[in-house]
Design a protein around this motif. Structure first.
Motif, PDB file in Angstrom:
ATOM      1  N   TRP A  75       0.851  -1.203   0.000  1.00 30.24           N
ATOM      2  CA  TRP A  75       0.000   0.000   0.000  1.00 30.24           C
ATOM      3  C   TRP A  75       0.884   1.249   0.000  1.00 30.24           C
ATOM      4  O   TRP A  75       0.685   2.164  -0.793  1.00 30.24           O
ATOM      5  N   LYS A  76       1.866   1.278   0.901  1.00 31.04           N
ATOM      6  CA  LYS A  76       2.799   2.403   0.979  1.00 31.04           C
ATOM      7  C   LYS A  76       3.531   2.592  -0.340  1.00 31.04           C
ATOM      8  O   LYS A  76       3.663   3.723  -0.827  1.00 31.04           O
ATOM      9  N   LYS A  77       4.021   1.509  -0.899  1.00 25.82           N
ATOM     10  CA  LYS A  77       4.778   1.566  -2.151  1.00 25.82           C
ATOM     11  C   LYS A  77       3.943   2.166  -3.278  1.00 25.82           C
ATOM     12  O   LYS A  77       4.444   2.962  -4.082  1.00 25.82           O
ATOM     13  N   GLN A  78       2.671   1.817  -3.316  1.00 27.22           N
ATOM     14  CA  GLN A  78       1.802   2.284  -4.391  1.00 27.22           C
ATOM     15  C   GLN A  78       1.308   3.717  -4.199  1.00 27.22           C
ATOM     16  O   GLN A  78       1.064   4.416  -5.184  1.00 27.22           O
ATOM     17  N   LEU A  79       1.174   4.179  -2.940  1.00 34.81           N
ATOM     18  CA  LEU A  79       0.482   5.451  -2.707  1.00 34.81           C
ATOM     19  C   LEU A  79       1.272   6.549  -2.005  1.00 34.81           C
ATOM     20  O   LEU A  79       1.027   7.732  -2.255  1.00 34.81           O
ATOM     21  N   HIS A  80       2.173   6.223  -1.116  1.00 36.08           N
ATOM     22  CA  HIS A  80       2.737   7.254  -0.246  1.00 36.08           C
ATOM     23  C   HIS A  80       3.576   8.297  -0.972  1.00 36.08           C
ATOM     24  O   HIS A  80       3.699   9.424  -0.489  1.00 36.08           O
ATOM     25  N   HIS A  81       4.114   7.980  -2.131  1.00 32.70           N
ATOM     26  CA  HIS A  81       4.932   8.967  -2.853  1.00 32.70           C
ATOM     27  C   HIS A  81       4.094  10.100  -3.462  1.00 32.70           C
ATOM     28  O   HIS A  81       4.636  11.099  -3.912  1.00 32.70           O
ATOM     29  N   PHE A  82       2.780   9.972  -3.431  1.00 27.67           N
ATOM     30  CA  PHE A  82       1.904  11.027  -3.964  1.00 27.67           C
ATOM     31  C   PHE A  82       1.668  12.158  -2.961  1.00 27.67           C
ATOM     32  O   PHE A  82       1.232  13.228  -3.348  1.00 27.67           O
ATOM     33  N   TYR A  83       1.912  11.939  -1.676  1.00 31.79           N
ATOM     34  CA  TYR A  83       1.486  12.872  -0.634  1.00 31.79           C
ATOM     35  C   TYR A  83       2.554  13.880  -0.258  1.00 31.79           C
ATOM     36  O   TYR A  83       3.704  13.542  -0.042  1.00 31.79           O
ATOM     37  N   ASN A  84       2.115  15.133  -0.137  1.00 32.58           N
ATOM     38  CA  ASN A  84       2.961  16.194   0.400  1.00 32.58           C
ATOM     39  C   ASN A  84       2.067  17.300   0.944  1.00 32.58           C
ATOM     40  O   ASN A  84       1.398  17.968   0.163  1.00 32.58           O
ATOM     41  N   PRO A  85       2.037  17.467   2.268  1.00 33.19           N
ATOM     42  CA  PRO A  85       2.790  16.743   3.292  1.00 33.19           C
ATOM     43  C   PRO A  85       2.184  15.363   3.544  1.00 33.19           C
ATOM     44  O   PRO A  85       1.091  15.057   3.060  1.00 33.19           O
ATOM     45  N   PHE A  86       2.908  14.561   4.342  1.00 32.27           N
ATOM     46  CA  PHE A  86       2.395  13.249   4.675  1.00 32.27           C
ATOM     47  C   PHE A  86       1.161  13.426   5.566  1.00 32.27           C
ATOM     48  O   PHE A  86       1.163  14.251   6.476  1.00 32.27           O
ATOM     49  N   PRO A  87       0.094  12.674   5.311  1.00 37.58           N
ATOM     50  CA  PRO A  87      -1.168  12.894   6.019  1.00 37.58           C
ATOM     51  C   PRO A  87      -1.161  12.414   7.465  1.00 37.58           C
ATOM     52  O   PRO A  87      -0.415  11.520   7.842  1.00 37.58           O
ATOM     53  N   THR A  88      -2.045  13.030   8.237  1.00 37.42           N
ATOM     54  CA  THR A  88      -2.317  12.619   9.606  1.00 37.42           C
ATOM     55  C   THR A  88      -3.554  11.735   9.591  1.00 37.42           C
ATOM     56  O   THR A  88      -4.564  12.093   8.985  1.00 37.42           O
ATOM     57  N   VAL A  89      -3.466  10.604  10.267  1.00 40.06           N
ATOM     58  CA  VAL A  89      -4.574   9.656  10.334  1.00 40.06           C
ATOM     59  C   VAL A  89      -5.237   9.794  11.695  1.00 40.06           C
ATOM     60  O   VAL A  89      -4.555   9.812  12.724  1.00 40.06           O
ATOM     61  N   GLU A  90      -6.563   9.904  11.694  1.00 40.96           N
ATOM     62  CA  GLU A  90      -7.317   9.981  12.942  1.00 40.96           C
ATOM     63  C   GLU A  90      -8.412   8.930  12.928  1.00 40.96           C
ATOM     64  O   GLU A  90      -8.890   8.531  11.863  1.00 40.96           O
ATOM     65  N   HIS A  91      -8.801   8.495  14.130  1.00 40.07           N
ATOM     66  CA  HIS A  91      -9.827   7.472  14.273  1.00 40.07           C
ATOM     67  C   HIS A  91     -10.989   8.029  15.085  1.00 40.07           C
ATOM     68  O   HIS A  91     -10.777   8.736  16.068  1.00 40.07           O
ATOM     69  N   PHE A  92     -12.196   7.664  14.689  1.00 41.13           N
ATOM     70  CA  PHE A  92     -13.405   8.165  15.327  1.00 41.13           C
ATOM     71  C   PHE A  92     -14.343   7.016  15.655  1.00 41.13           C
ATOM     72  O   PHE A  92     -14.330   5.987  14.980  1.00 41.13           O
ATOM     73  N   GLU A  93     -15.148   7.246  16.692  1.00 41.41           N
ATOM     74  CA  GLU A  93     -16.201   6.302  17.019  1.00 41.41           C
ATOM     75  C   GLU A  93     -17.507   7.067  17.102  1.00 41.41           C
ATOM     76  O   GLU A  93     -17.541   8.246  17.455  1.00 41.41           O
ATOM     77  N   LYS A  94     -18.574   6.378  16.757  1.00 43.72           N
ATOM     78  CA  LYS A  94     -19.899   7.004  16.700  1.00 43.72           C
ATOM     79  C   LYS A  94     -20.358   7.381  18.106  1.00 43.72           C
ATOM     80  O   LYS A  94     -20.209   6.609  19.058  1.00 43.72           O
ATOM     81  N   VAL A  95     -20.934   8.560  18.216  1.00 47.41           N
ATOM     82  CA  VAL A  95     -21.512   9.031  19.474  1.00 47.41           C
ATOM     83  C   VAL A  95     -22.939   8.523  19.547  1.00 47.41           C
ATOM     84  O   VAL A  95     -23.732   8.705  18.609  1.00 47.41           O
ATOM     85  N   LYS A  96     -23.277   7.885  20.650  1.00 44.49           N
ATOM     86  CA  LYS A  96     -24.641   7.397  20.829  1.00 44.49           C
ATOM     87  C   LYS A  96     -25.506   8.558  21.274  1.00 44.49           C
ATOM     88  O   LYS A  96     -25.235   9.216  22.263  1.00 44.49           O
ATOM     89  N   LEU A  97     -26.549   8.804  20.511  1.00 43.36           N
ATOM     90  CA  LEU A  97     -27.440   9.936  20.811  1.00 43.36           C
ATOM     91  C   LEU A  97     -28.763   9.446  21.348  1.00 43.36           C
ATOM     92  O   LEU A  97     -29.199   8.372  21.104  1.00 43.36           O
TER      93      LEU A  97
END
Length: 97
Positions: A75-97
């Motif tokens: 995955w890195k080999k195929q995609l990471h050379h396209f990014y500038n700057p390198f992206p930040t990854v964040e994770h989320f969970e659904k809020v129960k309403l």
């Protein structure tokens, strides 16, 4: 369910090539344990800006199962050379309403 959200900035002039590469790389991520779905959105206002949303069953399915796999290296080999700057990854969970 965990939602991985990543803002991606693709190098100028490489957008078409990136989208083609991403289509191919999608087979990698969709084959992983715990993977539910993913989508790639192109920003209307900012050229080269994308939003990647990936749904995983658990946080560890992404952070350990995918990130520490041989498939991630490809995955890195195929995609990471396209990014500038390198992206930040964040994770989320659904809020129960």
């Amino acid at each position: 369910m965990i939602l991985e959200a990543v803002l991606l900035q693709v190098k100028k002039g490489m957008e078409t090539e990136y989208e083609e590469a991403f289509r191919g790389a999608s087979k990698i991520i969709s084959s992983m344990k715990g993977y539910i779905s993913h989508e790639l959105q192109r920003c209307i206002e900012v050229e080269g800006k994308y939003l990647l949303l990936v749904k995983w069953e658990t946080l560890e399915d992404h952070t350990v199962g995918f990130r520490q796999s041989n498939e991630y290296q490809e995955w890195k080999k195929q995609l990471h050379h396209f990014y500038n700057p390198f992206p930040t990854v964040e994770h989320f969970e659904k809020v129960k309403l």
